[in-house]
Design a protein around this motif. Structure first.
Motif, mmCIF file in Angstrom:
data_model
loop_
_atom_site.group_PDB
_atom_site.id
_atom_site.type_symbol
_atom_site.label_atom_id
_atom_site.label_comp_id
_atom_site.label_asym_id
_atom_site.label_seq_id
_atom_site.Cartn_x
_atom_site.Cartn_y
_atom_site.Cartn_z
ATOM 1 N N THR A 35 -4.714 -2.463 -9.198
ATOM 2 C CA THR A 35 -5.796 -1.891 -8.383
ATOM 3 C C THR A 35 -5.299 -1.401 -7.023
ATOM 4 O OG1 THR A 35 -6.272 -4.135 -7.656
ATOM 5 C CG2 THR A 35 -7.653 -3.250 -9.425
ATOM 6 N N TYR A 36 -4.284 -2.087 -6.452
ATOM 7 C CA TYR A 36 -3.820 -1.704 -5.113
ATOM 8 C C TYR A 36 -2.794 -0.581 -5.153
ATOM 9 C CZ TYR A 36 -0.531 -5.333 -6.642
ATOM 10 O OH TYR A 36 0.330 -6.099 -7.377
ATOM 11 N N CYS A 37 -2.349 -0.212 -6.346
ATOM 12 C CA CYS A 37 -1.298 0.797 -6.462
ATOM 13 C C CYS A 37 -1.817 2.091 -7.094
ATOM 14 C CB CYS A 37 -0.156 0.225 -7.294
ATOM 15 S SG CYS A 37 1.376 1.144 -7.265
ATOM 16 N N VAL A 38 -2.796 1.961 -7.991
ATOM 17 C CA VAL A 38 -3.243 3.108 -8.793
ATOM 18 C C VAL A 38 -4.756 3.291 -8.641
ATOM 19 C CG1 VAL A 38 -3.255 4.062 -11.125
ATOM 20 C CG2 VAL A 38 -1.451 2.491 -10.467
ATOM 21 N N GLY A 77 7.508 2.509 -10.089
ATOM 22 C CA GLY A 77 7.194 2.496 -11.486
ATOM 23 C C GLY A 77 7.601 1.168 -12.137
ATOM 24 N N GLU A 78 7.639 1.171 -13.423
ATOM 25 C CA GLU A 78 8.129 -0.023 -14.112
ATOM 26 C C GLU A 78 9.492 0.306 -14.733
ATOM 27 O OE1 GLU A 78 7.708 -3.206 -14.188
ATOM 28 O OE2 GLU A 78 9.324 -3.261 -15.659
ATOM 29 N N PRO A 79 10.569 -0.225 -14.140
ATOM 30 C CA PRO A 79 11.907 0.172 -14.583
ATOM 31 C C PRO A 79 12.194 -0.157 -16.044
ATOM 32 C CG PRO A 79 12.014 -1.690 -13.041
ATOM 33 C CD PRO A 79 10.613 -1.181 -13.016
ATOM 34 N N LEU A 80 11.598 -1.238 -16.559
ATOM 35 C CA LEU A 80 11.904 -1.634 -17.943
ATOM 36 C C LEU A 80 11.222 -0.722 -18.959
ATOM 37 C CD1 LEU A 80 11.860 -5.537 -17.754
ATOM 38 C CD2 LEU A 80 13.729 -3.943 -17.366
ATOM 39 N N LEU A 102 16.629 -6.484 -9.619
ATOM 40 C CA LEU A 102 15.612 -5.729 -10.353
ATOM 41 C C LEU A 102 14.238 -6.228 -9.923
ATOM 42 C CD1 LEU A 102 14.993 -3.979 -12.996
ATOM 43 C CD2 LEU A 102 15.119 -6.134 -14.239
ATOM 44 N N THR A 103 13.293 -5.305 -9.740
ATOM 45 C CA THR A 103 11.898 -5.700 -9.538
ATOM 46 C C THR A 103 11.095 -5.193 -10.724
ATOM 47 O OG1 THR A 103 12.099 -5.562 -7.134
ATOM 48 C CG2 THR A 103 9.889 -5.561 -8.008
ATOM 49 N N THR A 104 10.387 -6.089 -11.369
ATOM 50 C CA THR A 104 9.658 -5.722 -12.596
ATOM 51 C C THR A 104 8.338 -6.472 -12.665
ATOM 52 O OG1 THR A 104 9.716 -5.884 -15.024
ATOM 53 C CG2 THR A 104 11.011 -7.502 -13.831
ATOM 54 N N PHE A 193 4.885 -13.917 -0.772
ATOM 55 C CA PHE A 193 3.578 -13.302 -0.580
ATOM 56 C C PHE A 193 3.806 -11.970 0.126
ATOM 57 C CE2 PHE A 193 3.085 -17.928 -0.363
ATOM 58 C CZ PHE A 193 2.120 -18.139 -1.342
ATOM 59 N N ILE A 194 3.251 -10.910 -0.412
ATOM 60 C CA ILE A 194 3.370 -9.598 0.239
ATOM 61 C C ILE A 194 2.007 -9.240 0.821
ATOM 62 C CG2 ILE A 194 3.999 -7.169 -0.045
ATOM 63 C CD1 ILE A 194 5.430 -7.829 -2.595
ATOM 64 N N GLU A 195 1.942 -9.055 2.139
ATOM 65 C CA GLU A 195 0.667 -8.595 2.716
ATOM 66 C C GLU A 195 0.310 -7.234 2.121
ATOM 67 O OE1 GLU A 195 0.374 -10.529 7.215
ATOM 68 O OE2 GLU A 195 0.970 -8.446 6.985
ATOM 69 N N LEU A 196 -0.962 -7.090 1.774
ATOM 70 C CA LEU A 196 -1.437 -5.835 1.178
ATOM 71 C C LEU A 196 -1.127 -4.668 2.122
ATOM 72 C CD1 LEU A 196 -3.114 -4.523 -1.153
ATOM 73 C CD2 LEU A 196 -5.139 -4.890 0.272
ATOM 74 N N HIS A 201 -3.904 5.410 -2.238
ATOM 75 C CA HIS A 201 -5.355 5.601 -2.241
ATOM 76 C C HIS A 201 -6.072 4.595 -1.336
ATOM 77 C CE1 HIS A 201 -4.846 2.368 -5.112
ATOM 78 N NE2 HIS A 201 -6.137 2.175 -5.165
ATOM 79 N N LEU A 202 -5.406 3.496 -0.967
ATOM 80 C CA LEU A 202 -6.060 2.515 -0.084
ATOM 81 C C LEU A 202 -6.330 3.123 1.294
ATOM 82 C CD1 LEU A 202 -4.178 -0.840 -0.829
ATOM 83 C CD2 LEU A 202 -6.190 0.103 -1.937
ATOM 84 N N GLN A 203 -5.512 4.114 1.671
ATOM 85 C CA GLN A 203 -5.658 4.733 2.993
ATOM 86 C C GLN A 203 -7.037 5.371 3.179
ATOM 87 O OE1 GLN A 203 -2.823 6.651 5.227
ATOM 88 N NE2 GLN A 203 -1.853 4.651 5.224
ATOM 89 N N GLY A 329 9.685 3.772 -4.970
ATOM 90 C CA GLY A 329 10.369 2.515 -5.256
ATOM 91 C C GLY A 329 9.832 1.372 -4.432
ATOM 92 N N GLY A 330 8.869 0.641 -5.009
ATOM 93 C CA GLY A 330 8.240 -0.465 -4.286
ATOM 94 C C GLY A 330 9.190 -1.629 -4.105
HETATM 95 N N1 SAM Z 1 6.578 -2.268 -11.612
HETATM 96 C C1 SAM Z 1 7.432 -3.107 -10.828
HETATM 97 C C2 SAM Z 1 6.680 -4.352 -10.386
HETATM 98 O O1 SAM Z 1 5.480 -4.462 -10.659
HETATM 99 O O2 SAM Z 1 7.314 -5.200 -9.770
HETATM 100 C C3 SAM Z 1 8.098 -2.436 -9.637
HETATM 101 C C4 SAM Z 1 7.286 -1.487 -8.811
HETATM 102 S S1 SAM Z 1 5.975 -2.205 -7.885
HETATM 103 C C5 SAM Z 1 5.419 -0.779 -7.016
HETATM 104 C C6 SAM Z 1 6.869 -3.156 -6.705
HETATM 105 C C7 SAM Z 1 6.064 -4.092 -5.859
HETATM 106 O O3 SAM Z 1 5.230 -3.358 -4.996
HETATM 107 C C8 SAM Z 1 5.172 -5.036 -6.639
HETATM 108 O O4 SAM Z 1 5.507 -6.368 -6.298
HETATM 109 C C9 SAM Z 1 3.779 -4.699 -6.155
HETATM 110 O O5 SAM Z 1 2.973 -5.830 -6.083
HETATM 111 C C10 SAM Z 1 4.065 -4.118 -4.794
HETATM 112 N N2 SAM Z 1 3.017 -3.246 -4.276
HETATM 113 C C11 SAM Z 1 2.561 -2.081 -4.785
HETATM 114 N N3 SAM Z 1 1.568 -1.571 -4.004
HETATM 115 C C12 SAM Z 1 1.409 -2.447 -2.982
HETATM 116 C C13 SAM Z 1 0.557 -2.496 -1.834
HETATM 117 N N4 SAM Z 1 -0.337 -1.535 -1.573
HETATM 118 N N5 SAM Z 1 0.685 -3.543 -0.992
HETATM 119 C C14 SAM Z 1 1.584 -4.528 -1.229
HETATM 120 N N6 SAM Z 1 2.419 -4.526 -2.275
HETATM 121 C C15 SAM Z 1 2.324 -3.514 -3.151
#
Ligand code: SAM
Length: 330
Positions: A35-38, A77-80, A102-104, A193-196, A201-203, A329-330
């Motif tokens: 939801t926070y990415c797409v 994206g999703e590298p795998l 790797l982040t997945t 923990f990653i702060e949102l 689109h959140l902007q 590349g998140g």
């Molecule tokens: N698909 C992989 C994954 O889910 O780890 C890699 C790409 S994803 C964009 C990388 C990281 O970015 C994920 O941990 C995701 O939670 C984080 N992320 C994406 N949008 C975000 C946002 N608006 N705020 C905080 N973290 C975000």
């Protein structure tokens, strides 16, 4: 902030920052639609004209030679999901880097576990926002929680160090801070923990303001259950790290509460060959046309591009961008 100098062959700006960490987005496509990415109703597709695996490996090789990159993270994206993953992984692991990770989202980890373990990669980050099956589907809008948990087990059994990334959101998964922390501590996993972040689109929506859950709130929540102390982190670490004596560690990537722009050494390469100097700046420069050139021709041009990319970094505050993480590349 204008980059000013090349020190010991490194391109360095006035704040002492250079590019050391490279994140490569293997593909913009994803099997989740978090939801926070797409935005609602959208699915992420691969970008047109993605670099091939060998082009991407050549890009990384050139960036090592030119910028002194010593750490690479493969992400998306999703590298795998990318058919290039196996070939790319082999190529990147052969470049003699100090660290490759790797982040997945972990959904395809069981399928790729052997390749990853055999590649001798030492660490992996798995994104996981909840241990509640229904909430998992509500946030990721796809996927299966148990498959991700199984993937994590396989990585640990294969000897990889695992970190979990969680984005806590008010009213969405803030009830999962303690369950995910305990799941991680019990398994020797560091939860981050990653702060949102106010990206994409959140902007243009009130959602970021409504759901943003700050570092102070995360710490207050944890302090009800555990005592902890802050630990030292390396110069270019994005996470603030804490130790819970006798239990383990956790981190917070506090983009807003404690921005790390001053120490940021990150450079991002998108799946179609664009370099981004800053997550919070939509400006990019293509390096695709440098890839077929000899090093003698490519390196000076890449130096110019990197100098200007370093100038795209913000001085101290992360302000967010309309760019979406999956592209850069998140
Ligand atoms: N698909 C992989 C994954 O889910 O780890 C890699 C790409 S994803 C964009 C990388 C990281 O970015 C994920 O941990 C995701 O939670 C984080 N992320 C994406 N949008 C975000 C946002 N608006 N705020 C905080 N973290 C975000």
């Amino acid at each position: 902030m204008n980059p000013v100098a090349e020190e010991n062959n490194l391109i360095v700006d006035r704040q002492g920052r250079s590019f050391r960490n490279l994140r490569i987005s293997l593909t913009a496509a994803c099997n989740y639609a978090c939801t926070y990415c797409v935005p609602d109703g959208k699915r992420l597709q691969a970008a047109a004209y993605e670099l091939g695996a060998q082009e991407m490996i050549q890009a990384v090789r050139l960036l090592i030679a030119t910028a002194g990159i010593d750490k690479v993270r493969i992400t998306g994206g999703e590298p795998l999901l990318s058919p290039k993953f196996g070939e790319l992984l082999k190529g990147i692991m052969g470049l003699g880097l100090q660290d490759v990770s790797l982040t997945t989202n972990g959904q395809l980890l069981p399928r790729h576990a052997n390749d990853i373990i055999e590649s001798k990669m030492k660490r992996i980050n798995v994104s996981l926002d909840t241990l509640n099956r229904d909430a998992f589907r509500d946030i990721a809008r796809s996927g299966d929680l148990n498959t991700v948990l199984h993937g994590i087990e396989l990585m640990q059994a294969g000897g990889l160090k695992v970190k979990i990334n969680m984005v806590p959101m008010r009213g969405v998964n803030d009830d999962q801070i303690i369950p995910l922390l305990e799941y991680s501590l019990e398994r020797g996993i560091e939860l981050r923990f990653i702060e949102l972040m106010n990206m994409g689109h959140l902007q243009a929506s009130p959602v970021h303001g409504q759901q943003f859950y700050s570092m102070d709130e995360i710490l207050a929540c944890i302090s009800e259950r555990y005592g902890f102390t802050r630990t030292d982190a390396p110069f270019d670490s994005t996470a603030v790290r804490y130790e819970i004596p006798g239990h383990g560690t956790f981190g917070i990537i506090a983009n807003e509460s404690e921005p790390f722009c001053k120490n940021c050494t990150r450079l991002r390469l998108s799946s179609n060959g664009d370099l981004y100097g800053c997550l919070s700046n939509a400006r990019s420069q293509s390096i695709r046309e440098l890839l077929p050139l000899s090093d003698e021709e490519a390196v000076p041009q890449l130096q110019t591009i990197l100098l200007s990319a370093l100038g795209d970094k913000q001085s101290d505050n992360f302000s967010g961008e309309v760019t979406v993480m999956k592209f850069i590349g998140g």
